[in-house]
Design an enzyme around this catalytic site. Structure first.
Site, PDB file in Angstrom:
ATOM      1  N   ASN A 122      -4.651  -0.711   1.407  1.00 43.32           N
ATOM      2  CA  ASN A 122      -3.716   0.160   0.723  1.00 43.32           C
ATOM      3  C   ASN A 122      -3.899   1.772   1.592  1.00 43.32           C
ATOM      4  O   ASN A 122      -4.867   2.080   1.129  1.00 43.32           O
ATOM      5  CB  ASN A 122      -3.574   0.287  -0.769  1.00 43.32           C
ATOM      6  N   HIS A 145       6.000  -0.654   0.481  1.00 40.63           N
ATOM      7  CA  HIS A 145       4.571  -0.341   0.339  1.00 40.63           C
ATOM      8  C   HIS A 145       3.613  -1.436  -0.116  1.00 40.63           C
ATOM      9  O   HIS A 145       3.661  -1.870  -1.071  1.00 40.63           O
ATOM     10  CB  HIS A 145       4.476   0.926  -0.609  1.00 40.63           C
ATOM     11  N   HIS A 204      -3.334  -7.044   4.176  1.00 41.66           N
ATOM     12  CA  HIS A 204      -4.586  -8.068   4.612  1.00 41.66           C
ATOM     13  C   HIS A 204      -5.418  -7.208   5.428  1.00 41.66           C
ATOM     14  O   HIS A 204      -6.800  -7.185   5.488  1.00 41.66           O
ATOM     15  CB  HIS A 204      -4.197  -9.244   4.975  1.00 41.66           C
ATOM     16  N   CYS A 206       1.633   7.794  -3.203  1.00 42.82           N
ATOM     17  CA  CYS A 206       1.882   6.988  -2.245  1.00 42.82           C
ATOM     18  C   CYS A 206       3.270   6.974  -1.398  1.00 42.82           C
ATOM     19  O   CYS A 206       3.349   6.446  -0.319  1.00 42.82           O
ATOM     20  CB  CYS A 206       1.532   5.479  -2.306  1.00 42.82           C
ATOM     21  N   HIS A 263      12.935   9.886  -9.416  1.00 37.49           N
ATOM     22  CA  HIS A 263      11.840  10.186 -10.252  1.00 37.49           C
ATOM     23  C   HIS A 263      11.899   9.959 -11.647  1.00 37.49           C
ATOM     24  O   HIS A 263      13.069  10.477 -12.195  1.00 37.49           O
ATOM     25  CB  HIS A 263      11.850  11.921  -9.837  1.00 37.49           C
ATOM     26  N   HIS A 307      15.131  -6.066   8.042  1.00 30.49           N
ATOM     27  CA  HIS A 307      13.621  -5.969   7.922  1.00 30.49           C
ATOM     28  C   HIS A 307      13.617  -4.995   6.707  1.00 30.49           C
ATOM     29  O   HIS A 307      14.250  -3.887   6.282  1.00 30.49           O
ATOM     30  CB  HIS A 307      13.121  -4.965   9.313  1.00 30.49           C
TER      31      HIS A 307
END
Length: 496
Positions: free
Chosen positions: A424, A391, A420, A224, A303, A387
């Protein structure tokens, strides 16, 4: 006579102004130091008078040759600086795929299909409990192949979904920017779990008849957070190839990844992942700065794959019955927290004001030398960003980051509402969140945006953008027909 109780010092209004004064003093230390020095120089020049100033100048014995040499050195240094500085990367515009209403999957439909597909009532009840606490709404969408009973995750259906989401996003971007396909110099596509031959980047080149010398890349298996990896790759390419446009596509194809078994760790993706895609246009042409929305400031990648636990926490494998799926470990949130800690340790010095860095350093030294039990100081990232696009991997991810970074409900509103409304959507979720902020009319010139993505491997990646112009609320896009209804109240548990 009993003594009156002392006020709560930590919530004192006076303490608030002390902190504000400290931040102003530290962040503007150089300016505050420079002003009295300049004032002293000015007063000295006034005291000397014009004749003494002319005499001082003549006493320096500067001739024409020295002036010309100095001028040449300054011009040479300026030329070296201008040619060696990094190319700016501008985000011209972006577009997000808006699923058709025919693909919507309300909770009742999802559970009905699950009961018809699965004979294991325990698995059905488990998925129902996940949905009740997921933070998803009734309007999330799944691709047409998953609506069949049983689902039909064929190669043809997977390609059809890829064409639908990717081409729709690119068409919207072309319409918004006036971009001609022949003007695309660099193409980067990321899709983690669907990697056909020919590749998705080749599919785009074929559809839009891109130039034969277009530099194309197809990233897979990176989870993702791959959207920000694509941005980083495009940025590096734009540093090398001057006067170029880069088209970045972020998506995840759901059709081939439906899990039909009963292993609970593999059923979670069925409940959370939904359709989505985003197309982003980047440029390194300085003349485009006037039309661009944002400028890319930083990309920081972390990572944790060297650790076996982190490497296997999101893992594609077969269950005991030989059915393939994505297994999510119970350690996922703890590993994500460790990755975030490493990431903010790197990005903090790049973005935090000096006042926060100094407090963090002094607390760290105090814990090492004075008292190890001192509470670690959490830098206030709200001083660095207006802002936050976190994710939308699930309610637990957003809750954990809100808690760790001490963010307000408004700071995580875009993430919660995206989860909502759209679920995802993997790597593209960050762009749905940014579009939510714009649709609410909250993006102002000079605002800074922090995008945070998590992905398999395990990775935590960050991108920092600076808004170059006040962005008007878009009249179209994924939020156009529902933005007035948001934000909505999302209960902890939705009884089904």
């Amino acid at each position: 006579m009993p003594m009156a109780p002392l006020p709560e010092f930590s919530s004192s209004v006076k303490l608030k102004y002390v902190k504000l004064g400290y931040q102003y003093l530290v962040n503007n230390f150089v300016t505050l130091l420079f002003i009295p020095v300049m004032a002293a120089v000015y007063l000295e020049l006034v005291r000397m008078g014009p004749e003494e100033i002319v005499g001082l100048w003549r006493s320096l014995h500067i001739d024409l040759i020295q002036i010309l040499c100095s001028f040449f050195v300054i011009v040479f240094a300026a030329a070296v600086y201008l040619t060696s500085r990094p190319q700016p990367v501008y985000l011209m515009d972006y577009a997000c795929f808006k699923p058709p209403i025919t693909c919507r999957v309300p909770f009742a439909t999802f559970l009905e299909h699950t009961r018809l597909i699965s004979s294991d009532e325990k698995s059905v009840r488990f998925q129902m409990r996940i949905l009740e606490r997921s933070g998803l709404g009734e309007e999330t969408c799944l691709p047409p192949a998953i609506h069949y009973i049983p689902p039909r995750p064929t190669m043809e259906a997977s390609r059809a979904e890829a064409q639908l989401v990717i081409f729709s996003a690119i068409d919207d971007l072309v319409r918004k920017t006036g971009l001609k396909p022949k003007d695309i110099d660099i193409l980067v596509v990321n899709c983690s779990l669907f990697s056909p031959t020919p590749s998705l980047s080749a599919m785009i080149i074929n559809k839009y008849k891109l130039r034969s010398n277009v530099r194309s890349f197809n990233l897979s298996g990176m989870g993702c957070s791959a959207g920000l990896i694509s941005i980083d790759l495009a940025r590096d390419l734009l540093q090398v190839h001057r006067s170029s446009n880069a088209l970045v596509i972020s998506t995840e194809i759901i059709t081939p990844n439906f899990y039909g078994g009963n292993q609970r760790s593999m059923l979670l993706p069925n409940c959370l992942f939904r359709m989505g895609a985003a197309a982003i246009l980047l440029s390194n042409r300085r003349r485009d700065a006037r039309r661009a929305k944002y400028r890319l400031v930083h990309v920081v990648r972390t990572h944790k794959g060297a650790d076996d636990r982190a490497y296997r926490c999101v893992y594609q494998e077969e269950d005991a019955e030989g059915l393939p799926g994505i297994s999510l470990s119970k350690d996922l949130m703890a590993i994500a927290g460790e990755a975030l800690k490493s990431n903010i340790t790197t990005i903090g010095p790049l973005v935090l004001p000096m006042s926060e860095q100094l407090l963090f350093f002094l607390t760290l030294v105090g814990r090492k030398l004075i008292n190890p039990k001192w509470k670690p100081y959490i830098p206030d990232f709200k001083l660095a960003f207006e802002h936050f696009c976190i994710h939308a991997g699930g309610r637990a991810v957003i809750d954990e980051l809100q808690k760790n970074l001490e963010l307000s409900a408004e700071h995580v509103e875009a993430s919660r509402m995206t989860l909502h409304r759209f679920g995802n959507t993997s790597s593209s979720s960050l762009w749905y969140e940014l579009n939510y902020i714009e649709s609410k009319g909250r993006m102002r010139r000079g605002d800074r945006v922090w995008q945070i993505g998590f992905g398999s491997g395990f990775k935590c990646n960050s991108a920092v953008w600076k808004c170059l112009r006040t962005v008007k609320s878009p009249v179209d896009g994924p939020w156009s027909d529902c933005i007035d209804r948001y934000p909505v109240d999302i209960p902890e548990v939705v009884k089904l």
